[in-house]
Write a protein that holds these residues in place. Structure first.
Motif, PDB file in Angstrom:
ATOM      1  N   UNK A   1      39.986  40.906  26.807  1.00 24.47           N
ATOM      2  CA  UNK A   1      38.598  40.466  26.970  1.00 24.47           C
ATOM      3  C   UNK A   1      38.272  40.335  28.458  1.00 24.47           C
ATOM      4  N   UNK A   2      37.201  40.979  28.877  1.00 24.01           N
ATOM      5  CA  UNK A   2      36.801  41.006  30.275  1.00 24.01           C
ATOM      6  C   UNK A   2      36.389  39.635  30.809  1.00 24.01           C
ATOM      7  N   UNK A   3      35.523  38.925  30.085  1.00 23.88           N
ATOM      8  CA  UNK A   3      34.919  37.702  30.642  1.00 23.88           C
ATOM      9  C   UNK A   3      35.926  36.626  31.038  1.00 23.88           C
ATOM     10  N   UNK A   4      36.901  36.282  30.219  1.00 24.46           N
ATOM     11  CA  UNK A   4      37.847  35.248  30.650  1.00 24.46           C
ATOM     12  C   UNK A   4      38.670  35.666  31.862  1.00 24.46           C
ATOM     13  N   UNK A   5      39.039  36.952  31.916  1.00 26.20           N
ATOM     14  CA  UNK A   5      39.812  37.427  33.063  1.00 26.20           C
ATOM     15  C   UNK A   5      38.955  37.379  34.312  1.00 26.20           C
ATOM     16  N   UNK A   6      37.716  37.832  34.202  1.00 27.10           N
ATOM     17  CA  UNK A   6      36.792  37.808  35.351  1.00 27.10           C
ATOM     18  C   UNK A   6      36.530  36.373  35.810  1.00 27.10           C
ATOM     19  N   UNK A   7      36.325  35.466  34.869  1.00 30.47           N
ATOM     20  CA  UNK A   7      36.061  34.059  35.214  1.00 30.47           C
ATOM     21  C   UNK A   7      37.266  33.449  35.924  1.00 30.47           C
ATOM     22  N   UNK A   8      38.466  33.712  35.403  1.00 27.73           N
ATOM     23  CA  UNK A   8      39.677  33.204  36.046  1.00 27.73           C
ATOM     24  C   UNK A   8      39.827  33.793  37.449  1.00 27.73           C
ATOM     25  N   UNK A   9      39.581  35.090  37.578  1.00 36.90           N
ATOM     26  CA  UNK A   9      39.686  35.755  38.869  1.00 36.90           C
ATOM     27  C   UNK A   9      38.703  35.164  39.874  1.00 36.90           C
ATOM     28  N   UNK A  10      37.485  34.873  39.424  1.00 39.65           N
ATOM     29  CA  UNK A  10      36.503  34.248  40.314  1.00 39.65           C
ATOM     30  C   UNK A  10      36.984  32.881  40.787  1.00 39.65           C
ATOM     31  N   UNK A  11      37.727  32.178  39.944  1.00 40.04           N
ATOM     32  CA  UNK A  11      38.292  30.893  40.351  1.00 40.04           C
ATOM     33  C   UNK A  11      39.290  31.076  41.492  1.00 40.04           C
TER      34      UNK A  11
END
Length: 146
Positions: free
Chosen positions: A109-119
């Protein structure tokens, strides 16, 4: 498996998520992946694919490469990352990891990975990675004793 954010301590951020090996048979297609970010190595992300307890394969990829791959095709050679082109409620992120004569493509899933990466970029902003590095220790490891 739901995505889990784990923060071991101030220096590390970890995301535990499920990836699907697109070439594997359905009964063994699901793989747990631990995305790890260590402030002591601020330019890279560690992807640990857990086959079974105690059995994992780790890839190290550039943090910027992973970020670019959440928007468009990114990477050359052994690592390629890209988002799904389909507009769905749960867009995917694809990771193609290869070695000579062997390649595996995973989807998550893209969104959780992207959100974590933004963190990770909140913790260590782009352009400030150099200030996180312990250059004296790194130099001492790389150079022979004087």
């Amino acid at each position: 498996m739901d995505q889990q954010w784990l923060q071991h301590h101030r220096e590390q951020l970890t995301l535990l998520t499920t990836l699907h090996n697109l070439a594997a048979p359905p009964e063994s297609a699901t793989v747990v992946c631990r995305f790890g970010y260590d402030m002591d190595n601020p330019y890279s992300i560690r992807l640990s694919l857990v086959n079974s307890p105690g059995d994992h394969v780790t890839w190290v990829v550039g943090r910027d490469l992973l970020l670019a791959g959440t928007e468009e095709l990114s990477g050359e050679g052994d690592v390629k990352i890209w988002p799904s082109r389909q507009q769905t409620e749960t867009p995917s992120l694809y990771l193609r990891l290869g070695r000579p004569h062997r390649t595996a493509t995973f989807a998550g899933e893209l969104h959780p990975i992207r959100q974590w990466l933004e963190t990770t970029y909140t913790v260590v902003p782009a352009g400030s990675e150099n200030f996180q590095m312990d250059w004296d220790t790194l130099t001492a490891r790389l150079l022979p004793p004087a």
